[in-house]
Design a protein around this motif. Sequence first.
Motif, PDB file in Angstrom:
ATOM      1  N   THR A  71      -4.946  -3.129 -48.861  1.00 55.10           N
ATOM      2  CA  THR A  71      -4.834  -4.560 -48.581  1.00 55.10           C
ATOM      3  C   THR A  71      -3.423  -4.873 -48.104  1.00 55.10           C
ATOM      4  N   LEU A  72      -3.339  -5.401 -46.902  1.00 52.83           N
ATOM      5  CA  LEU A  72      -2.051  -5.781 -46.329  1.00 52.83           C
ATOM      6  C   LEU A  72      -1.760  -7.230 -46.737  1.00 52.83           C
ATOM      7  N   VAL A  73      -0.629  -7.445 -47.440  1.00 50.04           N
ATOM      8  CA  VAL A  73      -0.354  -8.748 -48.043  1.00 50.04           C
ATOM      9  C   VAL A  73       0.908  -9.368 -47.459  1.00 50.04           C
ATOM     10  N   ALA A  74       0.827 -10.669 -47.193  1.00 50.92           N
ATOM     11  CA  ALA A  74       2.008 -11.470 -46.863  1.00 50.92           C
ATOM     12  C   ALA A  74       2.050 -12.634 -47.841  1.00 50.92           C
ATOM     13  N   ASN A  75       3.183 -12.807 -48.498  1.00 49.16           N
ATOM     14  CA  ASN A  75       3.341 -13.876 -49.489  1.00 49.16           C
ATOM     15  C   ASN A  75       4.378 -14.866 -48.966  1.00 49.16           C
ATOM     16  N   LEU A  81       7.779 -25.645 -43.100  1.00 51.24           N
ATOM     17  CA  LEU A  81       8.284 -25.326 -41.765  1.00 51.24           C
ATOM     18  C   LEU A  81       7.423 -26.038 -40.731  1.00 51.24           C
ATOM     19  N   ASP A  82       7.951 -26.140 -39.498  1.00 54.56           N
ATOM     20  CA  ASP A  82       7.078 -26.647 -38.449  1.00 54.56           C
ATOM     21  C   ASP A  82       6.139 -25.520 -38.023  1.00 54.56           C
ATOM     22  N   LEU A  83       5.214 -25.822 -37.135  1.00 56.06           N
ATOM     23  CA  LEU A  83       4.129 -24.886 -36.838  1.00 56.06           C
ATOM     24  C   LEU A  83       4.617 -23.556 -36.303  1.00 56.06           C
ATOM     25  N   ILE A  84       5.479 -23.571 -35.294  1.00 59.53           N
ATOM     26  CA  ILE A  84       5.934 -22.318 -34.692  1.00 59.53           C
ATOM     27  C   ILE A  84       6.777 -21.521 -35.684  1.00 59.53           C
ATOM     28  N   GLU A  85       7.608 -22.208 -36.460  1.00 56.75           N
ATOM     29  CA  GLU A  85       8.391 -21.520 -37.490  1.00 56.75           C
ATOM     30  C   GLU A  85       7.464 -20.863 -38.504  1.00 56.75           C
ATOM     31  N   PHE A  86       6.407 -21.574 -38.874  1.00 62.92           N
ATOM     32  CA  PHE A  86       5.460 -21.021 -39.842  1.00 62.92           C
ATOM     33  C   PHE A  86       4.772 -19.783 -39.273  1.00 62.92           C
ATOM     34  N   PHE A  87       4.300 -19.865 -38.031  1.00 62.05           N
ATOM     35  CA  PHE A  87       3.637 -18.716 -37.420  1.00 62.05           C
ATOM     36  C   PHE A  87       4.584 -17.515 -37.340  1.00 62.05           C
ATOM     37  N   ASN A  88       5.833 -17.748 -37.002  1.00 54.61           N
ATOM     38  CA  ASN A  88       6.789 -16.641 -36.938  1.00 54.61           C
ATOM     39  C   ASN A  88       7.087 -16.071 -38.321  1.00 54.61           C
ATOM     40  N   PHE A  89       7.083 -16.933 -39.319  1.00 49.65           N
ATOM     41  CA  PHE A  89       7.277 -16.463 -40.694  1.00 49.65           C
ATOM     42  C   PHE A  89       6.112 -15.575 -41.110  1.00 49.65           C
ATOM     43  N   VAL A  90       4.900 -15.980 -40.756  1.00 50.66           N
ATOM     44  CA  VAL A  90       3.717 -15.169 -41.048  1.00 50.66           C
ATOM     45  C   VAL A  90       3.819 -13.821 -40.342  1.00 50.66           C
ATOM     46  N   ALA A  91       4.180 -13.844 -39.070  1.00 53.81           N
ATOM     47  CA  ALA A  91       4.309 -12.598 -38.315  1.00 53.81           C
ATOM     48  C   ALA A  91       5.345 -11.676 -38.943  1.00 53.81           C
ATOM     49  N   LEU A 125      -4.486 -10.165 -46.569  1.00 52.06           N
ATOM     50  CA  LEU A 125      -4.395 -11.281 -47.511  1.00 52.06           C
ATOM     51  C   LEU A 125      -3.126 -12.074 -47.223  1.00 52.06           C
ATOM     52  N   LEU A 126      -3.295 -13.360 -46.951  1.00 54.12           N
ATOM     53  CA  LEU A 126      -2.170 -14.266 -46.739  1.00 54.12           C
ATOM     54  C   LEU A 126      -2.104 -15.228 -47.918  1.00 54.12           C
ATOM     55  N   ILE A 127      -1.025 -15.153 -48.703  1.00 50.05           N
ATOM     56  CA  ILE A 127      -0.816 -16.041 -49.853  1.00 50.05           C
ATOM     57  C   ILE A 127       0.229 -17.074 -49.458  1.00 50.05           C
ATOM     58  N   ILE A 128      -0.099 -18.328 -49.643  1.00 49.41           N
ATOM     59  CA  ILE A 128       0.841 -19.407 -49.332  1.00 49.41           C
ATOM     60  C   ILE A 128       1.168 -20.144 -50.616  1.00 49.41           C
ATOM     61  N   ASP A 129       2.330 -19.857 -51.169  1.00 52.84           N
ATOM     62  CA  ASP A 129       2.804 -20.542 -52.377  1.00 52.84           C
ATOM     63  C   ASP A 129       3.419 -21.884 -51.964  1.00 52.84           C
ATOM     64  N   GLU A 130       3.450 -22.826 -52.905  1.00 52.52           N
ATOM     65  CA  GLU A 130       3.981 -24.165 -52.617  1.00 52.52           C
ATOM     66  C   GLU A 130       3.225 -24.813 -51.446  1.00 52.52           C
ATOM     67  N   VAL A 131       1.913 -24.596 -51.408  1.00 52.26           N
ATOM     68  CA  VAL A 131       1.122 -25.064 -50.272  1.00 52.26           C
ATOM     69  C   VAL A 131       1.142 -26.584 -50.142  1.00 52.26           C
ATOM     70  N   HIS A 132       1.404 -27.286 -51.245  1.00 49.11           N
ATOM     71  CA  HIS A 132       1.458 -28.751 -51.194  1.00 49.11           C
ATOM     72  C   HIS A 132       2.580 -29.255 -50.281  1.00 49.11           C
ATOM     73  N   ARG A 133       3.505 -28.381 -49.909  1.00 52.84           N
ATOM     74  CA  ARG A 133       4.611 -28.783 -49.042  1.00 52.84           C
ATOM     75  C   ARG A 133       4.258 -28.674 -47.558  1.00 52.84           C
TER      76      ARG A 133
END
Length: 335
Positions: A71-75, A81-91, A125-133
Amino acid sequence: MYLSYYSLAKKPFQLSTDPKFLWLGEKHKEALATLKYGVIDQKGFLLVSGDVGTGKTTLINALLESVEEDTLVANITDPALDLIEFFNFVALSFNIPKKFDCKIDFIVYFSQFLKKVYSENRSVLLIIDEVHRLSKDVLEHIRLLSNIELPEEKLINIFFVGQNEINQTLALPECRALRQRISLVYQIEPLSENETSAYIKHRLKVAGTEKNIFTQNAVQEIYHFSKGYPRLINTICDHALLTGYARELIKITPNVIQECAQQFNSIGETRSNIHSTSHEQPQPECRSHSIICPFVKDITGQTTSSENTNAQIFILPQAESARKRISAQEKTRNN
């Protein structure tokens, strides 16, 4: 300072999430079982919510300790972040060696990435902590990522973890499509008084002593102050040990806890103030066989109808049944 005085090898009530000190009450065992079940059964979207200091990040770390190598995980721990920043963070979190300037480029590349990982018999698996933000715009684009799938298989699991405020966001009409994608929901509740006592004993034992440094009445005061929130338990206990050391006390008594509590109350650290950060109504205990998702009703109070034929009733496995199911699935995978 107080370690040698109380025969401790390390500080028992640090706020850091050291896995050695992991202790799970019944509610946290259920939550962890739900997370593991979501990974094993490829449930797609999953939501774990709870008030400040209930141990959500601790649960994530416990899950990460148990995830299989396939399982490949990103936490994502800072999603504001704004959208592009978020996508780059995921990448970056998935070790994708590319920077993106527009969302189309990311979605195309990420789709290829997910299909490649699937071809290697691995899961994502993509985990997004503090998702309320997260903003509603970013939430909507995360939903679109779940559209990257094969007819017979989901290519990514996305776990939302955050404070209770996320339930209000998901109840908004513009989040209707997203909330219908969420297949499992769990809301973490604080520890009971008995669990608070067991939690304190466990952490003291891991730190090097089995002595009852805190009297039974002191533990009752700790629970009265913390209301079973692990973060506040750690805070008040650490302060009490320091006070006990300074006064050369062998036992921590209720008077010490009350004095420490007054000091915290003087800076506004009361349960009423903590709850003021969330406008959620009290939720029912999560020990039943099933629960109604906190955002199943929209803000007008009307029950939302599901337009997604794949939408599931929000079934919450009990701790034992969930663990049995996970064990059976793990045995199947190993055979």
